[in-house]
Design an enzyme around this catalytic site. Structure first.
Site, short mmCIF file in Angstrom:
data_model
loop_
_atom_site.label_atom_id
_atom_site.label_comp_id
_atom_site.label_asym_id
_atom_site.label_seq_id
_atom_site.Cartn_x
_atom_site.Cartn_y
_atom_site.Cartn_z
N ARG A 34 154.15 17.70 -86.17
CA ARG A 34 154.13 16.29 -86.78
C ARG A 34 154.85 16.42 -88.23
NH1 ARG A 34 149.91 14.61 -88.87
NH2 ARG A 34 148.40 16.37 -88.52
N ARG A 35 154.71 17.66 -88.86
CA ARG A 35 155.27 17.80 -90.26
C ARG A 35 156.36 18.59 -90.21
NH1 ARG A 35 150.42 19.94 -93.88
NH2 ARG A 35 149.72 20.96 -91.80
N LYS A 108 138.68 19.53 -75.80
CA LYS A 108 137.34 19.43 -75.41
C LYS A 108 136.33 18.44 -75.91
CE LYS A 108 137.92 24.60 -74.93
NZ LYS A 108 137.39 25.94 -75.50
N GLY A 138 137.73 27.99 -72.46
CA GLY A 138 137.10 29.46 -72.44
C GLY A 138 136.55 29.50 -73.77
N ALA A 142 140.64 30.87 -81.94
CA ALA A 142 142.02 31.05 -82.20
C ALA A 142 142.42 32.01 -82.92
CB ALA A 142 142.55 29.75 -82.80
N LYS A 193 129.32 21.80 -75.07
CA LYS A 193 129.09 22.80 -76.00
C LYS A 193 129.31 22.85 -77.30
CE LYS A 193 133.72 24.30 -76.88
NZ LYS A 193 134.28 24.81 -78.14
N SER A 256 133.75 29.25 -85.50
CA SER A 256 133.55 27.96 -84.79
C SER A 256 133.64 27.06 -85.58
CB SER A 256 132.48 27.92 -83.80
OG SER A 256 132.21 26.83 -83.54
#
Length: 334
Positions: A34-35, A108, A138, A142, A193, A256
């Site tokens: 976007r940038r 997700k 899964g 990242a 989750k 997370s």
């Protein structure tokens, strides 16, 4: 090596990670950012300064701010945008998607207003058949993937041949994709989750200990499986990468975002303060109410989701939420 070409929307942390995976697998990748400063940095310095300023990206990975240019000739359209903005964004891109392009969802979450999974929104907006929509899900943090640490995931698509095709396009020495035809199970495992991870983060922030986290993971898996089966998923899917695997990683790792958000809440921060401190989209917060609505529509008991949804909407306090989960009537385990 593949001669395929992929368009990855967007240049966030997970989009960048999957773009790198596919480039390392031999696919030519163009990321839509976007940038302009992010696209320029990827093209000139081979790095994404907003998320991974310390990681070199492959030469076959380029970027653009032009969605039409990104989609031109793409064999795969990989979508990594917030689930709640998917419909509006995809509507503006849909006419530029090629007739044979496989659309792959990395999202997700559950759409709040409709209760639809991402693959359903994609099919509804674009008009493509289920055979042209796949899901990648899964235990994929990242940061670890960008560092080349080993990981695995599930590629789910109604068309098994299409699933195997995308499996090849993202199979590297450090990333091992499995295939499945259970799109419902994969998507629900990934969505629920995130809600359970918020609960695990809250427990961590309150200092409730590792036993409490283990309880939330175990019972979270149970309620996820109940809902998924009621909606037509296979229970084995929820014991796999997109179910148990993703749940464990998201509920236990400090990397997370949903767990991190919950931990801030558990330490006493407000919703706005926790969101500001987390600095990334937390799908568990956005999807909790929609998942709860699905559970009620399918007459499925989901106590963790119910309590977290009530807490996020200010209906119960932090202490009341913790007590509600522990003071449920004793029952047999199933």
């Amino acid at each position: 090596m593949s001669n395929d070409r992929a368009a990855v929307f967007s240049a966030g942390s997970w989009g960048t990670a999957v773009a790198k995976i596919m480039a390392d697998a031999g696919t030519d990748v163009m990321v839509h950012a976007r940038r302009s400063e992010i696209a320029d940095a990827i093209n000139t310095s081979r790095r994404n300064p907003a998320y991974f300023p310390d990681v070199d990206l492959p030469a076959s990975l380029t970027a653009t701010t032009d969605p039409v240019a990104a989609l031109d000739g793409a064999d795969y359209l990989v979508l990594s945008i917030p689930a709640q903005t998917l419909r509006s964004n995809l509507a503006s891109w849909a006419t530029h998607i090629g007739p044979d392009t496989l659309i792959v969802s990395l999202m997700k979450g559950i759409e709040q207003d409709s209760g639809l999974r991402a693959s359903q929104v994609i099919a509804e907006v674009t008009g493509v058949s289920a055979d042209r929509v796949a899901v990648l899900s899964g235990p994929n943090l990242a940061r670890e993937i960008m560092d080349g640490r080993p990981a695995a995931a599930t590629v789910a698509c109604a068309d098994e041949v299409a699933a195997r095709r995308f499996q090849t396009a993202c199979h590297t020495r450090y990333f091992r994709p499995y295939t499945s035809t259970d799109v419902i199970g994969c998507e629900l495992g990934g969505a629920v989750k995130n809600v359970v991870a918020v609960a695990a983060g809250v427990a961590s922030g309150m200092g409730l200990g590792d036993n409490a986290t283990a309880v939330l993971v175990t019972r979270g898996l149970a309620e996820t499986t109940r809902l998924a089966m009621a909606m037509g998923a296979h229970p084995a899917t929820l014991a796999g990468m997109s179910g148990l695997g993703d749940l464990v990683a998201t509920c236990t790792s400090p990397l997370s975002r949903n767990r991190t958000f919950g931990a801030y809440l558990g330490r006493g921060l407000t919703l706005d303060e926790a969101a500001a401190a987390t600095r990334q989209t937390t799908e568990g917060v956005k999807s909790a109410e929609a998942i709860l609505a699905l559970s009620r529509a399918h007459d499925v008991e989901m106590p963790i989701t119910e309590v977290i949804s009530a807490f996020l909407h200010g209906k119960v306090t932090l202490d009341e939420a913790a007590a509600a989960l522990m003071q449920r009537p004793p029952k047999s385990e199933r």
